[in-house]
Design a protein around this motif. Structure first.
Motif, PDB file in Angstrom:
ATOM      1  N   ASP A 190       5.740   3.023   7.114  1.00  0.00           N
ATOM      2  CA  ASP A 190       4.973   1.778   7.002  1.00  0.00           C
ATOM      3  C   ASP A 190       5.221   1.110   5.650  1.00  0.00           C
ATOM      4  O   ASP A 190       5.267  -0.118   5.553  1.00  0.00           O
ATOM      5  CB  ASP A 190       3.465   2.055   7.184  1.00  0.00           C
ATOM      6  N   VAL A 191       5.388   1.932   4.612  1.00  0.00           N
ATOM      7  CA  VAL A 191       5.704   1.370   3.294  1.00  0.00           C
ATOM      8  C   VAL A 191       7.069   0.669   3.372  1.00  0.00           C
ATOM      9  O   VAL A 191       7.236  -0.457   2.906  1.00  0.00           O
ATOM     10  CB  VAL A 191       5.726   2.476   2.209  1.00  0.00           C
ATOM     11  N   ASP A 225       0.853  -1.193   0.000  1.00  0.00           N
ATOM     12  CA  ASP A 225       0.000   0.000   0.000  1.00  0.00           C
ATOM     13  C   ASP A 225       0.891   1.247   0.000  1.00  0.00           C
ATOM     14  O   ASP A 225       1.416   1.646   1.038  1.00  0.00           O
ATOM     15  CB  ASP A 225      -0.907  -0.018   1.237  1.00  0.00           C
ATOM     16  N   ALA A 232       0.194   4.427   2.326  1.00  0.00           N
ATOM     17  CA  ALA A 232       0.465   4.403   3.769  1.00  0.00           C
ATOM     18  C   ALA A 232       1.600   5.373   4.092  1.00  0.00           C
ATOM     19  O   ALA A 232       2.277   5.886   3.192  1.00  0.00           O
ATOM     20  CB  ALA A 232       0.842   2.987   4.185  1.00  0.00           C
ATOM     21  N   ASP A 233       1.802   5.601   5.372  1.00  0.00           N
ATOM     22  CA  ASP A 233       2.912   6.432   5.830  1.00  0.00           C
ATOM     23  C   ASP A 233       4.237   5.859   5.287  1.00  0.00           C
ATOM     24  O   ASP A 233       4.391   4.646   5.164  1.00  0.00           O
ATOM     25  CB  ASP A 233       2.899   6.381   7.371  1.00  0.00           C
TER      26      ASP A 233
END
Ligand code: AP5
Length: 214
Positions: free
Chosen positions: A204-205, A197, A200-201
């Motif tokens: 987080d990626v 995704d 995402a932040d």
């Protein structure tokens, strides 16, 4: 390890590639960066590529595949490569297979950054880099800790890409949909495609990509 990062303009390929380079010592092979360097140096390739890039269209397959081959020849055999913005067409995907096998390398992962294209225009038009070391920033999402000073090298000059305007971004996205997204089915049967995704932040990626590589 040899990894392709795939995604439309602004998906975060360059951002994530830089992080992988810092953590794992991969070599980032960005055809966009190579072409921009050629434009800046005024080489025959750069002269040919400039108008095409400014219009948001794709430079010829032959030119970019030759650039990738040259870069890989200069890479120690044990150093992994991250392909950032290459391949972008079925012909380039085919060339990459030959280029890698001729050098005893193989593809380990194709990671697609899944994004909402409408949000990408804001990402791209707000993007800028340090003119000295190339570190990437964003007006809203990734500012330097001290305004006007690069976190990495302390430089004070920053620059923006000429193709980072809303109109050209739309053309680049259309090129991605028409020519690049259709190459995924080439890799699916090999079982090496993963999706992350990309909305995402950033951290987080990065964590999701690290999970794939683990
Ligand atoms: P290229 O340089 O490859 O550009 P691109 O594919 O359009 O990709 P970008 O560099 O714009 O985006 P990115 O995904 O790297 O995003 P970034 O990490 O910077 O190509 C330019 C041109 O060269 C092409 O149009 C073509 O003409 C030519 N070309 C290049 N390769 C070619 C090829 N193989 N064949 C033919 N022609 C070729 O992120 C964008 C911004 O968003 C940054 O400011 C970042 O800080 C921010 N950001 C990133 N991730 C996040 C997140 N998760 N949340 C919030 N903000 C984020």
């Amino acid at each position: 390890m040899n990894i392709i990062l795939l995604g439309p303009p602004g998906a975060g390929k360059g951002t994530q590639a830089q992080r992988l380079v810092e953590k794992h010592g991969f070599k980032q092979l960005s055809t966009g960066d190579m072409l921009r360097a050629a434009v800046k140096a005024g080489t025959p390739v750069g002269v040919q590529a400039k108008a095409v890039m400014d219009a948001g269209q794709l430079v010829s397959d032959e030119i970019v595949s030759a650039l990738i081959g040259e870069e890989l020849d200069a890479l120690p055999p044990t150093q992994g490569a991250i392909f950032d913005g290459y391949p972008r067409t079925a012909a380039q995907a085919e060339s990459l297979d030959s280029i890698l096998s001729a050098r005893g390398r193989q593809l380990d992962h194709v990671i697609e950054l899944d994004v909402n294209e409408d949000a990408l225009v804001e990402r791209i038009t707000g993007r800028y880099t340090c003119a000295t070391c190339g570190k990437g920033y964003h007006d809203v999402f990734e500012k330097p800790a001290v305004e006007g000073t690069c976190d990495k090298c302390g430089g004070h000059e920053f620059k923006r890409r000429p193709d980072d305007n809303a109109e050209t971004v739309r053309t680049r996205m259309a090129e991605y949909r028409a020519k690049t997204a259709p190459i995924l089915p080439i890799y699916e049967p090999r079982g090496i495609v993963s999706r992350v995704d990309g909305m995402a932040d950033m951290d987080d990626v990065t964590a999701a990509i690290e999970g794939i590589l683990a």
